[in-house]
Design a protein around this motif. Structure first.
Motif, PDB file in Angstrom:
ATOM      1  N   GLU A  18     -43.117 -22.356 -17.183  1.00 42.39           N
ATOM      2  CA  GLU A  18     -43.940 -21.253 -17.714  1.00 42.39           C
ATOM      3  C   GLU A  18     -44.769 -20.614 -16.611  1.00 42.39           C
ATOM      4  OE1 GLU A  18     -44.906 -22.305 -22.311  1.00 42.39           O
ATOM      5  OE2 GLU A  18     -45.849 -23.599 -20.807  1.00 42.39           O
ATOM      6  N   SER A  19     -45.320 -21.429 -15.731  1.00 42.76           N
ATOM      7  CA  SER A  19     -46.132 -20.919 -14.632  1.00 42.76           C
ATOM      8  C   SER A  19     -45.292 -20.047 -13.698  1.00 42.76           C
ATOM      9  CB  SER A  19     -46.746 -22.088 -13.858  1.00 42.76           C
ATOM     10  OG  SER A  19     -47.400 -21.648 -12.686  1.00 42.76           O
ATOM     11  N   ALA A  20     -44.088 -20.496 -13.375  1.00 42.02           N
ATOM     12  CA  ALA A  20     -43.205 -19.702 -12.501  1.00 42.02           C
ATOM     13  C   ALA A  20     -42.866 -18.367 -13.151  1.00 42.02           C
ATOM     14  CB  ALA A  20     -41.939 -20.492 -12.183  1.00 42.02           C
ATOM     15  N   LEU A  21     -42.554 -18.389 -14.446  1.00 41.25           N
ATOM     16  CA  LEU A  21     -42.241 -17.150 -15.159  1.00 41.25           C
ATOM     17  C   LEU A  21     -43.440 -16.210 -15.193  1.00 41.25           C
ATOM     18  CD1 LEU A  21     -40.248 -15.454 -16.822  1.00 41.25           C
ATOM     19  CD2 LEU A  21     -41.051 -16.692 -18.847  1.00 41.25           C
ATOM     20  N   GLU A  22     -44.598 -16.745 -15.478  1.00 40.51           N
ATOM     21  CA  GLU A  22     -45.818 -15.936 -15.521  1.00 40.51           C
ATOM     22  C   GLU A  22     -46.087 -15.287 -14.167  1.00 40.51           C
ATOM     23  OE1 GLU A  22     -49.296 -14.019 -16.570  1.00 40.51           O
ATOM     24  OE2 GLU A  22     -47.823 -14.915 -17.909  1.00 40.51           O
ATOM     25  N   ARG A  23     -45.905 -16.047 -13.098  1.00 42.00           N
ATOM     26  CA  ARG A  23     -46.154 -15.497 -11.766  1.00 42.00           C
ATOM     27  C   ARG A  23     -45.112 -14.453 -11.395  1.00 42.00           C
ATOM     28  NH1 ARG A  23     -48.897 -19.675  -7.740  1.00 42.00           N
ATOM     29  NH2 ARG A  23     -50.596 -20.342  -9.090  1.00 42.00           N
ATOM     30  N   PRO A  46     -36.007 -25.872 -23.423  1.00 38.08           N
ATOM     31  CA  PRO A  46     -37.249 -25.786 -24.209  1.00 38.08           C
ATOM     32  C   PRO A  46     -37.995 -24.461 -24.019  1.00 38.08           C
ATOM     33  CG  PRO A  46     -37.056 -27.958 -23.227  1.00 38.08           C
ATOM     34  CD  PRO A  46     -35.968 -27.110 -22.630  1.00 38.08           C
ATOM     35  N   LEU A  47     -37.981 -23.929 -22.815  1.00 38.26           N
ATOM     36  CA  LEU A  47     -38.647 -22.640 -22.585  1.00 38.26           C
ATOM     37  C   LEU A  47     -37.868 -21.522 -23.272  1.00 38.26           C
ATOM     38  CD1 LEU A  47     -40.904 -20.987 -21.295  1.00 38.26           C
ATOM     39  CD2 LEU A  47     -39.504 -20.853 -19.207  1.00 38.26           C
ATOM     40  N   ALA A  48     -36.555 -21.561 -23.190  1.00 39.20           N
ATOM     41  CA  ALA A  48     -35.744 -20.542 -23.866  1.00 39.20           C
ATOM     42  C   ALA A  48     -35.995 -20.562 -25.373  1.00 39.20           C
ATOM     43  CB  ALA A  48     -34.264 -20.765 -23.563  1.00 39.20           C
ATOM     44  N   ARG A  49     -36.071 -21.760 -25.945  1.00 39.99           N
ATOM     45  CA  ARG A  49     -36.355 -21.867 -27.389  1.00 39.99           C
ATOM     46  C   ARG A  49     -37.751 -21.343 -27.710  1.00 39.99           C
ATOM     47  NH1 ARG A  49     -33.505 -26.740 -26.805  1.00 39.99           N
ATOM     48  NH2 ARG A  49     -35.422 -27.925 -26.564  1.00 39.99           N
ATOM     49  N   LYS A  50     -38.716 -21.722 -26.914  1.00 38.60           N
ATOM     50  CA  LYS A  50     -40.104 -21.292 -27.147  1.00 38.60           C
ATOM     51  C   LYS A  50     -40.227 -19.773 -27.120  1.00 38.60           C
ATOM     52  CE  LYS A  50     -44.808 -21.977 -25.466  1.00 38.60           C
ATOM     53  NZ  LYS A  50     -45.679 -22.717 -24.549  1.00 38.60           N
ATOM     54  N   LEU A  51     -39.493 -19.131 -26.216  1.00 40.43           N
ATOM     55  CA  LEU A  51     -39.561 -17.677 -26.068  1.00 40.43           C
ATOM     56  C   LEU A  51     -38.514 -16.947 -26.901  1.00 40.43           C
ATOM     57  CD1 LEU A  51     -40.090 -17.527 -22.196  1.00 40.43           C
ATOM     58  CD2 LEU A  51     -41.836 -17.374 -23.994  1.00 40.43           C
ATOM     59  N   ALA A  52     -37.657 -17.706 -27.577  1.00 44.25           N
ATOM     60  CA  ALA A  52     -36.560 -17.145 -28.380  1.00 44.25           C
ATOM     61  C   ALA A  52     -35.678 -16.217 -27.541  1.00 44.25           C
ATOM     62  CB  ALA A  52     -37.103 -16.428 -29.619  1.00 44.25           C
ATOM     63  N   LEU A  53     -35.306 -16.703 -26.346  1.00 41.30           N
ATOM     64  CA  LEU A  53     -34.459 -15.942 -25.439  1.00 41.30           C
ATOM     65  C   LEU A  53     -33.153 -16.681 -25.189  1.00 41.30           C
ATOM     66  CD1 LEU A  53     -37.085 -14.872 -22.740  1.00 41.30           C
ATOM     67  CD2 LEU A  53     -35.990 -13.410 -24.445  1.00 41.30           C
ATOM     68  N   PRO A  54     -32.084 -15.944 -24.944  1.00 43.52           N
ATOM     69  CA  PRO A  54     -30.825 -16.597 -24.589  1.00 43.52           C
ATOM     70  C   PRO A  54     -30.940 -17.278 -23.229  1.00 43.52           C
ATOM     71  CG  PRO A  54     -30.570 -14.205 -24.553  1.00 43.52           C
ATOM     72  CD  PRO A  54     -31.953 -14.498 -25.031  1.00 43.52           C
ATOM     73  N   LEU A  55     -30.187 -18.347 -23.062  1.00 49.05           N
ATOM     74  CA  LEU A  55     -30.155 -19.103 -21.810  1.00 49.05           C
ATOM     75  C   LEU A  55     -28.756 -18.981 -21.230  1.00 49.05           C
ATOM     76  CD1 LEU A  55     -31.344 -21.038 -19.744  1.00 49.05           C
ATOM     77  CD2 LEU A  55     -30.918 -22.905 -21.346  1.00 49.05           C
ATOM     78  N   ILE A  56     -28.677 -18.486 -20.015  1.00 49.10           N
ATOM     79  CA  ILE A  56     -27.394 -18.256 -19.356  1.00 49.10           C
ATOM     80  C   ILE A  56     -27.193 -19.329 -18.288  1.00 49.10           C
ATOM     81  CG2 ILE A  56     -26.031 -16.646 -17.969  1.00 49.10           C
ATOM     82  CD1 ILE A  56     -27.844 -14.404 -19.220  1.00 49.10           C
ATOM     83  N   ALA A  57     -26.060 -20.024 -18.365  1.00 52.51           N
ATOM     84  CA  ALA A  57     -25.694 -21.025 -17.365  1.00 52.51           C
ATOM     85  C   ALA A  57     -24.857 -20.353 -16.286  1.00 52.51           C
ATOM     86  CB  ALA A  57     -24.913 -22.151 -18.023  1.00 52.51           C
ATOM     87  N   VAL A  58     -25.215 -20.591 -15.033  1.00 57.75           N
ATOM     88  CA  VAL A  58     -24.516 -19.983 -13.896  1.00 57.75           C
ATOM     89  C   VAL A  58     -23.886 -21.096 -13.067  1.00 57.75           C
ATOM     90  CG1 VAL A  58     -24.815 -18.635 -11.779  1.00 57.75           C
ATOM     91  CG2 VAL A  58     -26.099 -18.022 -13.843  1.00 57.75           C
ATOM     92  N   GLY A  59     -22.606 -20.978 -12.791  1.00 59.11           N
ATOM     93  CA  GLY A  59     -21.917 -21.941 -11.942  1.00 59.11           C
ATOM     94  C   GLY A  59     -22.353 -21.806 -10.496  1.00 59.11           C
ATOM     95  N   VAL A  60     -22.466 -22.932  -9.814  1.00 57.38           N
ATOM     96  CA  VAL A  60     -22.926 -22.933  -8.427  1.00 57.38           C
ATOM     97  C   VAL A  60     -22.018 -22.093  -7.529  1.00 57.38           C
ATOM     98  CG1 VAL A  60     -21.743 -25.051  -7.694  1.00 57.38           C
ATOM     99  CG2 VAL A  60     -23.904 -24.420  -6.633  1.00 57.38           C
ATOM    100  N   GLY A  61     -20.751 -21.977  -7.868  1.00 55.94           N
ATOM    101  CA  GLY A  61     -19.826 -21.176  -7.081  1.00 55.94           C
ATOM    102  C   GLY A  61     -20.137 -19.691  -7.081  1.00 55.94           C
ATOM    103  N   ARG A  62     -20.944 -19.237  -8.018  1.00 56.16           N
ATOM    104  CA  ARG A  62     -21.301 -17.816  -8.093  1.00 56.16           C
ATOM    105  C   ARG A  62     -22.555 -17.462  -7.293  1.00 56.16           C
ATOM    106  NH1 ARG A  62     -21.795 -16.203 -13.953  1.00 56.16           N
ATOM    107  NH2 ARG A  62     -22.012 -14.150 -13.010  1.00 56.16           N
ATOM    108  N   LEU A  63     -23.199 -18.456  -6.698  1.00 57.69           N
ATOM    109  CA  LEU A  63     -24.461 -18.210  -6.008  1.00 57.69           C
ATOM    110  C   LEU A  63     -24.303 -17.613  -4.616  1.00 57.69           C
ATOM    111  CD1 LEU A  63     -26.573 -21.368  -6.902  1.00 57.69           C
ATOM    112  CD2 LEU A  63     -26.339 -19.237  -8.172  1.00 57.69           C
TER     113      LEU A  63
END
Length: 121
Positions: A18-23, A46-63
């Motif tokens: 939450e702190s990272a997102l706020e900043r 838990p943060l995605a649920r709290k904010l009611a936002l979708p959570l996207i998983a990214v594969g390390v190969g895409r970084l």
């Protein structure tokens, strides 16, 4: 669409995330989704649920191909990207986008968050 990408240590708490997102948003930018590495989604869920936002998983190969603004030697060695937060935010977009700003760290430095935006349709 604005995606908040996260990088974090295994012990990062909900408060750290939450702190990272706020900043990163400055409390002024609304995000449409959260993103992190596919192996770390359970810790961010838990943060995605709290904010009611979708959570996207990214594969390390895409970084590695993402144009990040910052360079962490540890992140480069572990994931092939200078910033996991920045790279996951960009990789999670359905269209090529841009970073809104470099990553921001939580107050305890256990988590980082960066925002990326896709062009308007």
């Amino acid at each position: 669409m604005i995606v908040a990408g996260f990088g974090f240590r295994h012990g990062a708490s909900l408060a750290s995330l939450e702190s990272a997102l706020e900043r990163a948003t400055g409390g002024m930018i609304a995000v449409d989704a959260l993103a992190t590495l596919d192996g770390k989604t359970q810790q961010l869920a838990p943060l995605a649920r709290k904010l009611a936002l979708p959570l996207i998983a990214v594969g390390v190969g895409r970084l590695a191909d993402q144009p990040v603004a910052t360079r962490s030697p540890a992140s480069m060695a572990a994931y092939g990207a200078g910033s996991v937060a920045e790279a996951t935010a960009l990789a999670a977009l359905t269209q090529k986008g841009r970073l809104l700003a470099p990553r921001a760290f939580s107050s305890d430095r256990f988590a980082s968050c960066a925002l990326a935006e896709s062009p308007a349709p």
